[in-house]
Design a protein around this motif. Structure first.
Motif, PDB file in Angstrom:
ATOM      1  N   ARG A  99      34.819  46.377  31.452  1.00 35.02           N
ATOM      2  CA  ARG A  99      35.712  45.513  32.237  1.00 35.02           C
ATOM      3  C   ARG A  99      35.939  46.099  33.637  1.00 35.02           C
ATOM      4  NH1 ARG A  99      38.848  41.622  29.520  1.00 35.02           N
ATOM      5  NH2 ARG A  99      40.493  41.922  31.046  1.00 35.02           N
ATOM      6  N   ARG A 100      36.094  47.422  33.688  1.00 36.14           N
ATOM      7  CA  ARG A 100      36.278  48.060  35.006  1.00 36.14           C
ATOM      8  C   ARG A 100      35.077  47.821  35.900  1.00 36.14           C
ATOM      9  NH1 ARG A 100      34.408  51.744  38.085  1.00 36.14           N
ATOM     10  NH2 ARG A 100      32.866  52.443  36.569  1.00 36.14           N
ATOM     11  N   ILE A 101      33.884  47.983  35.326  1.00 30.09           N
ATOM     12  CA  ILE A 101      32.655  47.806  36.104  1.00 30.09           C
ATOM     13  C   ILE A 101      32.612  46.395  36.699  1.00 30.09           C
ATOM     14  CG2 ILE A 101      30.153  47.514  35.851  1.00 30.09           C
ATOM     15  CD1 ILE A 101      30.338  49.830  33.711  1.00 30.09           C
ATOM     16  N   VAL A 102      32.850  45.401  35.857  1.00 27.81           N
ATOM     17  CA  VAL A 102      32.769  44.013  36.334  1.00 27.81           C
ATOM     18  C   VAL A 102      33.846  43.755  37.384  1.00 27.81           C
ATOM     19  CG1 VAL A 102      32.922  41.592  35.660  1.00 27.81           C
ATOM     20  CG2 VAL A 102      31.769  43.215  34.157  1.00 27.81           C
ATOM     21  N   ALA A 103      35.061  44.230  37.114  1.00 27.73           N
ATOM     22  CA  ALA A 103      36.162  43.982  38.055  1.00 27.73           C
ATOM     23  C   ALA A 103      35.906  44.671  39.401  1.00 27.73           C
ATOM     24  CB  ALA A 103      37.475  44.475  37.441  1.00 27.73           C
ATOM     25  N   THR A 104      35.352  45.882  39.353  1.00 27.37           N
ATOM     26  CA  THR A 104      35.090  46.608  40.605  1.00 27.37           C
ATOM     27  C   THR A 104      34.030  45.886  41.426  1.00 27.37           C
ATOM     28  OG1 THR A 104      35.622  48.707  39.532  1.00 27.37           O
ATOM     29  CG2 THR A 104      34.369  48.838  41.581  1.00 27.37           C
ATOM     30  N   LEU A 105      32.981  45.462  40.755  1.00 29.55           N
ATOM     31  CA  LEU A 105      31.883  44.794  41.482  1.00 29.55           C
ATOM     32  C   LEU A 105      32.337  43.454  42.055  1.00 29.55           C
ATOM     33  CD1 LEU A 105      28.967  45.599  38.997  1.00 29.55           C
ATOM     34  CD2 LEU A 105      29.345  46.645  41.239  1.00 29.55           C
ATOM     35  N   THR A 106      32.983  42.654  41.230  1.00 29.28           N
ATOM     36  CA  THR A 106      33.405  41.332  41.732  1.00 29.28           C
ATOM     37  C   THR A 106      34.518  41.477  42.758  1.00 29.28           C
ATOM     38  OG1 THR A 106      34.862  41.071  39.821  1.00 29.28           O
ATOM     39  CG2 THR A 106      32.707  40.038  39.680  1.00 29.28           C
ATOM     40  N   GLY A 107      35.351  42.512  42.571  1.00 29.28           N
ATOM     41  CA  GLY A 107      36.442  42.731  43.527  1.00 29.28           C
ATOM     42  C   GLY A 107      35.939  43.031  44.926  1.00 29.28           C
ATOM     43  N   ALA A 108      34.732  43.581  45.016  1.00 27.28           N
ATOM     44  CA  ALA A 108      34.171  43.951  46.330  1.00 27.28           C
ATOM     45  C   ALA A 108      33.487  42.773  47.014  1.00 27.28           C
ATOM     46  CB  ALA A 108      33.181  45.098  46.152  1.00 27.28           C
ATOM     47  N   MET A 109      33.372  41.653  46.305  1.00 24.64           N
ATOM     48  CA  MET A 109      32.636  40.501  46.856  1.00 24.64           C
ATOM     49  C   MET A 109      33.602  39.483  47.449  1.00 24.64           C
ATOM     50  SD  MET A 109      29.659  41.467  46.270  1.00 24.64           S
ATOM     51  CE  MET A 109      29.383  43.092  45.555  1.00 24.64           C
TER      52      MET A 109
END
Ligand SMILES: C[S@@+](CC[C@H](N)C(=O)[O-])C[C@H]1O[C@@H](n2cnc3c(N)ncnc32)[C@H](O)[C@@H]1O
Length: 297
Positions: A200-210
């Motif tokens: 969940r952290r990985i997905v949130a970090t990546l999408t959060g940067a977009m």
């Protein structure tokens, strides 16, 4: 070491921060001058097993052995892998076409196959820019096949672990403009992150940067798709994988939770075979994977 292949406009080898190495798309890369010490052909690797299921040639005896055991546990795994590739093709075509996406980050790329992300996207829009990311040394060795961008576009390859989200974002920003929409592709990779909080952290970090207007594409093994087959398949495969890289299927509601904060487009999270299939035959392909495409608003 993180190795990154950059667009032809940025030729040469550049030392990045934190020991990263950056190489451009046409010139010889470091993988051609020395055998990567991580390349152990005697131990099965996910990328090579998956290549075996897809009928590829980039696999070794150990991979075929593990792959055959998994096929014995769940004979449908080959078709499920094919269904996943078909989902990738349709999702990328949709994003490049209907949604006008011109930038992709494909994490957990796999060994080159038919219809790689840049080929599908650049068939729609030749100027599309694609950054591939994988941590498998053989995928790195074959990166040249992924770097056959159309001249109007760019492909680049980053040798990095999915969990190094900050490094991935930093290095991908050399090729992509993160002020403009990006599609993040996480296909058949998050079920190799056993810790759900970390996934969940990985997905949130990546999408959060977009930025808004970006997309997230996920396919993920489901415990509630052919449950007995999935359990047998997983047990067979995990014998060959380290515990921190075990295959962990998850139920649909948990996979849905990976899309928190973004909005699934129609038809929502469905079997990958049911995501906008091109034909009844595609829709009928058995699969153990949930798949969805979501927009960041
Ligand atoms: C099953 S293959 C999927 C390939 C492709 N995404 C597809 O769906 O057809 C999983 C890929 O993820 C890569 N992978 C697994 N764990 C990874 C990690 N922690 N970091 C980077 N890549 C990883 C493997 O090396 C492999 O190439």
């Amino acid at each position: 070491m993180i190795t990154f292949a950059l667009p032809s406009a940025e030729r040469g080898v550049v030392q990045g921060e934190g020991g990263t190495t950056v190489t451009e798309q046409q010139s010889p890369g470091p993988w051609e001058s020395a055998v990567d010490p991580r390349l152990n052909t005697g131990v099965p690797q996910v990328a090579r097993i998956y290549d075996y299921w897809l009928g590829g040639k980039d696999n070794f005896t150990a991979d075929r052995f593990a792959g055959q055991e998994a096929v014995a546990a769940f004979p449908g795994i080959r078709l499920s892998a094919q269904a996943n590739r078909a989902f990738l093709r349709r999702a990328v075509r949709y994003l490049a076409g209907a949604e006008g996406i011109r930038q992709f980050v494909d994490i957990g790329t796999g060994l080159p196959s038919t219809d790689n992300t840049h080929e599908v996207a650049q068939a729609v829009a030749p100027g599309t820019r694609v950054v591939y990311v994988d941590n498998d040394p053989l995928v790195l060795a074959h990166a040249r096949a992924l770097l056959t961008s159309k001249p109007e576009g760019v492909t680049a390859y980053l040798d990095a672990d999915l969990q190094d989200t900050d490094a991935i974002l930093k290095q991908a920003a050399r090729t992509l403009d993160f002020t403009r929409p990006v599609a993040i592709m996480l296909l058949a990779i998050l079920h190799y992150v056993p810790d759900l909080a970390e996934a969940r952290r990985i997905v949130a970090t990546l999408t959060g940067a977009m930025p808004a207007g970006s997309f997230l594409v996920i396919s993920h093994a489901g415990t509630d798709l052919l449950p007995e087959d999935v359990a047998a398949f997983e047990q067979s495969l995990n014998v060959h994988l380290p515990a921190d890289r075990h295959h962990v299927a998850r139920p649909r509601d948990v996979v849905t939770g990976l899309f928190d904060g973004v909005d699934l487009v129609e038809p929502g999270l469905v079997r990958v075979s049911d995501w906008r299939p091109d034909s009844p035959a595609e829709a009928a392909t058995p699969t153990i994977l949930w798949g969805g495409v979501a927009r960041k608003n």
